[in-house]
Scaffold this motif. Structure first.
Motif, PDB file in Angstrom:
ATOM      1  N   LYS A  87       5.856 -13.554 -11.421  1.00 18.42           N
ATOM      2  CA  LYS A  87       5.770 -12.546 -12.473  1.00 18.42           C
ATOM      3  C   LYS A  87       6.058 -13.193 -13.829  1.00 18.42           C
ATOM      4  O   LYS A  87       6.702 -14.242 -13.898  1.00 18.42           O
ATOM      5  CB  LYS A  87       6.791 -11.429 -12.215  1.00 18.42           C
TER       6      LYS A  87
ATOM      7  N   ASP B 111      20.370  -5.747 -11.117  1.00 20.56           N
ATOM      8  CA  ASP B 111      19.467  -5.910 -12.245  1.00 20.56           C
ATOM      9  C   ASP B 111      20.164  -6.496 -13.464  1.00 20.56           C
ATOM     10  O   ASP B 111      21.275  -6.074 -13.827  1.00 20.56           O
ATOM     11  CB  ASP B 111      18.865  -4.553 -12.638  1.00 20.56           C
TER      12      ASP B 111
ATOM     13  N   ASP C  57      13.141 -10.217  -8.162  1.00 19.29           N
ATOM     14  CA  ASP C  57      12.185 -11.072  -8.853  1.00 19.29           C
ATOM     15  C   ASP C  57      12.554 -12.544  -8.701  1.00 19.29           C
ATOM     16  O   ASP C  57      11.687 -13.420  -8.755  1.00 19.29           O
ATOM     17  CB  ASP C  57      12.149 -10.727 -10.339  1.00 19.29           C
TER      18      ASP C  57
ATOM     19  N   VAL D 288      13.444 -10.871  -0.848  1.00 16.71           N
ATOM     20  CA  VAL D 288      12.086 -10.350  -1.011  1.00 16.71           C
ATOM     21  C   VAL D 288      12.041  -8.875  -0.644  1.00 16.71           C
ATOM     22  O   VAL D 288      11.446  -8.050  -1.356  1.00 16.71           O
ATOM     23  CB  VAL D 288      11.094 -11.163  -0.154  1.00 16.71           C
ATOM     24  N   GLN D 289      12.693  -8.521   0.467  1.00 13.63           N
ATOM     25  CA  GLN D 289      12.700  -7.131   0.928  1.00 13.63           C
ATOM     26  C   GLN D 289      13.407  -6.208  -0.062  1.00 13.63           C
ATOM     27  O   GLN D 289      13.106  -5.010  -0.123  1.00 13.63           O
ATOM     28  CB  GLN D 289      13.358  -7.034   2.303  1.00 13.63           C
ATOM     29  N   CYS D 290      14.353  -6.758  -0.840  1.00 14.12           N
ATOM     30  CA  CYS D 290      15.076  -5.969  -1.842  1.00 14.12           C
ATOM     31  C   CYS D 290      14.328  -5.923  -3.180  1.00 14.12           C
ATOM     32  O   CYS D 290      14.884  -5.446  -4.179  1.00 14.12           O
ATOM     33  CB  CYS D 290      16.469  -6.537  -2.060  1.00 14.12           C
ATOM     34  N   ASN D 291      13.101  -6.438  -3.181  1.00 16.51           N
ATOM     35  CA  ASN D 291      12.257  -6.442  -4.385  1.00 16.51           C
ATOM     36  C   ASN D 291      12.862  -7.251  -5.530  1.00 16.51           C
ATOM     37  O   ASN D 291      12.649  -6.926  -6.711  1.00 16.51           O
ATOM     38  CB  ASN D 291      11.971  -5.008  -4.851  1.00 16.51           C
TER      39      ASN D 291
ATOM     40  N   ARG E 230      15.304  -8.118 -11.651  1.00 19.63           N
ATOM     41  CA  ARG E 230      16.095  -7.870 -10.431  1.00 19.63           C
ATOM     42  C   ARG E 230      16.385  -9.213  -9.768  1.00 19.63           C
ATOM     43  O   ARG E 230      15.467  -9.937  -9.367  1.00 19.63           O
ATOM     44  CB  ARG E 230      15.353  -6.938  -9.483  1.00 19.63           C
TER      45      ARG E 230
ATOM     46  N   GLN F  63       5.950 -15.175  -3.442  1.00 17.75           N
ATOM     47  CA  GLN F  63       6.576 -13.861  -3.325  1.00 17.75           C
ATOM     48  C   GLN F  63       7.770 -13.663  -4.248  1.00 17.75           C
ATOM     49  O   GLN F  63       8.080 -12.527  -4.646  1.00 17.75           O
ATOM     50  CB  GLN F  63       7.040 -13.635  -1.876  1.00 17.75           C
ATOM     51  N   ILE F  64       8.450 -14.759  -4.579  1.00 19.84           N
ATOM     52  CA  ILE F  64       9.689 -14.644  -5.348  1.00 19.84           C
ATOM     53  C   ILE F  64       9.980 -15.984  -6.023  1.00 19.84           C
ATOM     54  O   ILE F  64       9.573 -17.042  -5.512  1.00 19.84           O
ATOM     55  CB  ILE F  64      10.870 -14.237  -4.424  1.00 19.84           C
TER      56      ILE F  64
END
Length: 255
Positions: free
Chosen positions: A169, A139, A195, A190-193, A174, A213-214
């Motif tokens: 977003k 982050d 951004d 993507v799986q790790c969330n 992140r 998605q990202i």
């Protein structure tokens, strides 16, 4: 300092057992028993880099990308690799390359990218086990607008250009990184969330696949990895005289 001692220092954090199957990390040219006077640190081994080593009196080149990657069937001077190999042997210059081995070190290529962006607490993006793997994710100290993030990336990395997809977003915090050709790890980001995901060598359909998605950011391959020279320099500080190559640069120009 004996070359093997230098190799041991590098391999204490990036052992050759971590190398990908098709990689050729390790000693490329030279005798591990040789006494090293000075080392030139570079991303790529090119003729200009070898000439620089000769001029500086370096009898070792430490590179990220291997000099010998694809098999050579002859050494006749028809390619950069052949000419560099001939010159290194003629001038008794050893070459050691840490490619996917330093990629998989958590504080290696990708970890250094995160550090440069102010991310201190990061973890492996695609771990082979808990000790090593490709990419990192962590982050930012504070959320940023996508525009401010892009501006900061260009400034920090000295990038002439960035290709990217719009952020789904209004902010990014992140961030996942993978130095070099890491587009295949976008799914892991993507799986790790994450951004945003910062890497190199992305293809059109990869941008298209993940655009909703990202935020994907693609930079010059060399720009994403040239910090390896700093990593080598820090590992060898106080052990042997080193120079960071001034002849090492991206071969890609933008018209």
């Amino acid at each position: 300092m004996i070359l093997q001692s230098i190799i041991d220092i590098i391999e204490s954090v990036a052992p050759t057992k971590w190398a990908e199957n098709l990689d050729n990390s390790g000693l490329q040219v030279g005798d591990s028993r040789a006494d090293i006077k000075a080392a030139l640190l570079t991303t790529d081994v090119t003729e200009t880099v070898v000439n620089e080593a000769i001029e500086l009196g370096c009898n070792l080149i430490i590179s990220h990308h291997p000099l010998l990657f694809n098999p050579l069937h002859s050494v006749t001077g028809k390619s950069n690799s052949e000419r560099c190999l001939s010159a290194c042997i003629k001038h008794d210059i050893a070459v050691y390359s840490a490619h996917t081995t330093i990629d998989k070190y958590v504080h290696g290529v990708s970890g250094r990218m995160a550090q440069k962006m102010g991310i201190k607490d990061y973890s492996l993006l695609a771990p082979d086990d808990n000790e090593y793997g490709l990419g990192v994710v962590g982050d930012l100290p504070a959320a940023m607008s996508p525009e401010a993030f892009m501006s900061r990336l260009k400034e920090v990395f000295g990038a002439k250009w960035l290709r990217y997809t719009a952020s789904p977003k209004p902010y990014v915090k992140r961030i996942a990184f993978c130095g070099g050709s890491g587009a295949d790890l976008t799914y892991a980001a993507v799986q790790c969330n994450a951004d945003a995901y910062v890497t190199a060598d992305c293809r059109y359909h990869q941008f298209q696949q993940y655009s909703d998605q990202i935020m994907m950011v693609d930079m010059d391959h060399w720009v994403s990895e040239h910090f390896t020279r700093d990593i080598f320099s820090e590992l060898l500080e106080g052990k042997v005289k080193t120079y960071i190559s001034q002849a090492d640069y991206s071969p890609i120009n933008i018209y």
